[in-house]
Design an enzyme around this catalytic site. Structure first.
Site, short mmCIF file in Angstrom:
data_model
loop_
_atom_site.label_atom_id
_atom_site.label_comp_id
_atom_site.label_asym_id
_atom_site.label_seq_id
_atom_site.Cartn_x
_atom_site.Cartn_y
_atom_site.Cartn_z
CE LYS A 184 45.65 25.65 41.67
NZ LYS A 184 44.44 25.87 41.89
CB ALA A 238 30.81 31.23 43.78
#
Length: 342
Positions: free
Chosen positions: A161, A11
């Site tokens: 990734k 976050a």
């Protein structure tokens, strides 16, 4: 008022904060995961810096990518997940194996918890590094059908990734879950405080004269606010299920072009911005001794242009220009006093 909860992992990140602001504005409840709860107030302040003043629908939970039990607790009563957290060179191991293991483990932990909670859909933040890395001979514009070449010598971040996204697709297919992935290019846009992405750091370095020579490279860029919009569209739109979406303005901008329009826009403030370009042969030599140059140097001589057509056509997504995103980054850095003008 929506009564649905979205778990946003990582976050405190640049994309995550903007996604949280968009979700709150649309009436969702948001649960943000943090590795340390000490950052709660900081994240709330960054969300408010986007212009989203009401953060009453935002709560936090402590969780770490490699701690499976923490995600079981974080996932309780969650309707959707935006899995944005990812190890980066700035925050996690620089070893390719360690970074890949952490990213893939994180996907498996989070997706297993989401499966057990019967989450409606997961939106994964991947990266253009999972599309265009390791392709020396690819003159065509990159699309979502492309994958980075894992058989080539990929940088740790690009490999992590790529393998994490592949693991995510494998999981949802075998568990019959809904997912969409977002693959941002270089993310620019207004910074919200002293922490910012590695893409933004290049702007700061240019203005402070720490890039006396530029690489002969061009990359696509996108504004973080538009990346956040695309995450929400991918979560809400039925057509997005099972799809990958490149998040790009479609503007492929060289470092020299970037330096030129920054000088034109900022005038005397950009007096230290250089437009001198180093020969590729010299960059390759220096990259052997400077690990910060290794990832960008791997793209020398390679096409890096990406298509935004799919997100525009399928989801009606619209993006600011790459130049506008870069200028917004610099303006916000000056506003926060992050650029040393001495």
């Amino acid at each position: 008022m929506k009564n649905e909860t979205v778990l946003v992992t990582g976050a405190s990140g640049f994309i995550a904060v903007n996604a949280i602001a968009k979700l709150l504005a649309k009436g969702y409840k948001v649960r943000g995961s943090l590795r340390t709860m000490a950052r709660q107030d900081e994240v709330r302040a960054m969300v408010q810096a986007t212009g989203q003043q009401d953060v009453s629908g935002l709560e936090f939970v402590e969780a770490d990518l490699v701690n499976a039990n923490s995600w079981k607790l974080a996932m309780q009563d969650v309707d959707y997940v935006m899995h944005i957290a990812s190890p980066t060179p700035a925050t996690r191991p620089d070893s390719a194996d360690a970074m890949v293991e952490m990213a893939v483990t994180g996907v498996r932990n989070i997706y297993q918890a989401a499966y057990e909670e019967d989450v409606k859909r997961i939106v994964l933040t991947s990266a253009s590094g999972a599309v265009l890395a390791g392709h020396k001979n690819h003159p065509e514009i990159f699309t979502e059908d492309d994958w980075s070449d894992l058989s080539s010598d990929l940088n740790a971040y690009q490999r992590s990734k790529t393998e994490a996204e592949l693991a995510a697709w494998d999981f949802v297919k075998s568990h019959k879950m809904e997912m969409a992935s977002i693959l941002p290019v270089g993310v620019m846009g207004p910074v919200l405080g002293k922490d910012f992405s590695h893409s933004n750091q290049a702007i700061k370095d240019m203005f402070e004269g720490r890039m006396p020579f530029l690489l002969n490279l061009a990359f696509d860029y996108v504004d973080v606010r538009d990346v956040a919009d695309l995450h929400v569209l991918a979560m809400e739109r039925p057509k997005a299920a099972g799809e990958r979406f490149l998040a790009t303005s479609g503007d492929n901008i060289s470092y020299k072009e970037q330096a030129s329009f920054l000088k034109a826009h900022f005038g005397v403030k950009a007096k230290k911005v250089s437009t001198k370009v180093l020969p590729n042969s010299l960059v390759k030599i220096v990259a052997h001794f400077n690990k910060q140059l290794r990832m960008p140097a791997s793209f020398l001589g390679q096409n890096t242009s990406c298509s935004s057509e799919k997100a525009r056509a399928l989801l009606g997504w619209q993006a600011r220009s790459g130049q506008e995103a870069i200028i917004a980054t610099a303006e916000s850095m000056f506003d926060f006093g992050l650029i040393d003008e001495a």
